[in-house]
Design a protein around this motif. Structure first.
Motif, short mmCIF file in Angstrom:
data_model
loop_
_atom_site.label_atom_id
_atom_site.label_comp_id
_atom_site.label_asym_id
_atom_site.label_seq_id
_atom_site.Cartn_x
_atom_site.Cartn_y
_atom_site.Cartn_z
N VAL A 114 0.83 -1.21 0.00
CA VAL A 114 0.00 0.00 0.00
C VAL A 114 0.86 1.27 0.00
N ASP A 164 2.55 0.78 -4.14
CA ASP A 164 1.76 0.40 -5.32
C ASP A 164 0.39 1.06 -5.25
N ASP A 199 -2.35 0.69 -7.00
CA ASP A 199 -3.48 -0.24 -7.05
C ASP A 199 -3.71 -0.90 -5.70
N ALA A 200 -2.64 -1.31 -5.04
CA ALA A 200 -2.76 -1.92 -3.71
C ALA A 200 -3.34 -0.92 -2.71
N LEU A 248 -5.30 1.69 -3.40
CA LEU A 248 -6.72 1.90 -3.72
C LEU A 248 -7.57 0.73 -3.27
N LYS A 249 -7.09 -0.51 -3.47
CA LYS A 249 -7.82 -1.70 -3.03
C LYS A 249 -7.96 -1.75 -1.51
N ALA A 250 -7.00 -1.15 -0.80
CA ALA A 250 -7.04 -1.13 0.66
C ALA A 250 -7.92 0.02 1.19
N GLY A 251 -8.51 0.81 0.27
CA GLY A 251 -9.41 1.87 0.70
C GLY A 251 -8.78 3.25 0.78
N HIS A 252 -7.53 3.39 0.37
CA HIS A 252 -6.88 4.70 0.35
C HIS A 252 -7.20 5.41 -0.94
N ARG A 253 -7.13 6.73 -0.95
CA ARG A 253 -7.37 7.49 -2.17
C ARG A 253 -6.10 7.67 -3.00
#
Length: 150
Positions: free
Chosen positions: A36, A39, A41-42, A44-49
């Motif tokens: 996170v 990367d 994409d990682a 964003l998938k974890a809920g970060h902007r």
């Protein structure tokens, strides 16, 4: 004889943009393996902007001021005698790549120990994103004062 107190000395506000590339380099430098922090994409998938700012990275951004040690010069302190004593972070909100953060610092305490051979400056820095509080940074600077005798 004690040096004049530096309590109340402050720095003008300084605004720094958080950049992805610097976040990635910092994460690599500290051995961070959680994707996170490197990367998008990682993240964003974890809920970060965007890529989140690692916990101690704000200290690096604080050093981006045009003259990060001007307050020491103003206090009459020789940088050759300065040691980093302590660092603390109190977070109020997450920050991410793309944010513009403003840093405002002031000296809140100034005291001596060891018969005046060591001087301690306590600096507090408020970090905001617009009006939103992001973090409060604490920093203790130790100044060796060889001219003093214990």
């Amino acid at each position: 004889m004690a040096a004049p107190s530096a309590i109340g000395l402050s720095t003008p506000p300084s605004t720094v943009d958080v950049e992805r590339g610097r976040l990635r380099l910092f994460a690599k430098a500290i051995g961070e393996t959680d994707p996170v922090y490197t990367d998008l994409d990682a993240a964003l998938k974890a809920g970060h902007r965007d890529l989140p700012v690692p916990p101690t990275f704000l200290f690096c951004l604080e050093m981006d001021r045009p003259d990060p040690f001007a307050f020491l010069t103003e206090a009459g302190i020789d940088l050759a005698h300065v040691l980093h004593g302590e660092q603390s972070f109190t977070y109020h909100a997450l920050c991410h790549a793309g944010d513009s953060l403003t840093f405002e610092s002031r000296i809140t305490d100034d005291y001596e120990r060891k018969g005046g051979t060591l001087r301690f400056l306590v600096r507090e820095t408020r970090v905001t994103r617009g009006r939103e509080p992001i973090a409060d940074l604490g920093n203790v600077i130790v100044v060796r004062q060889p001219e003093a005798r214990a």
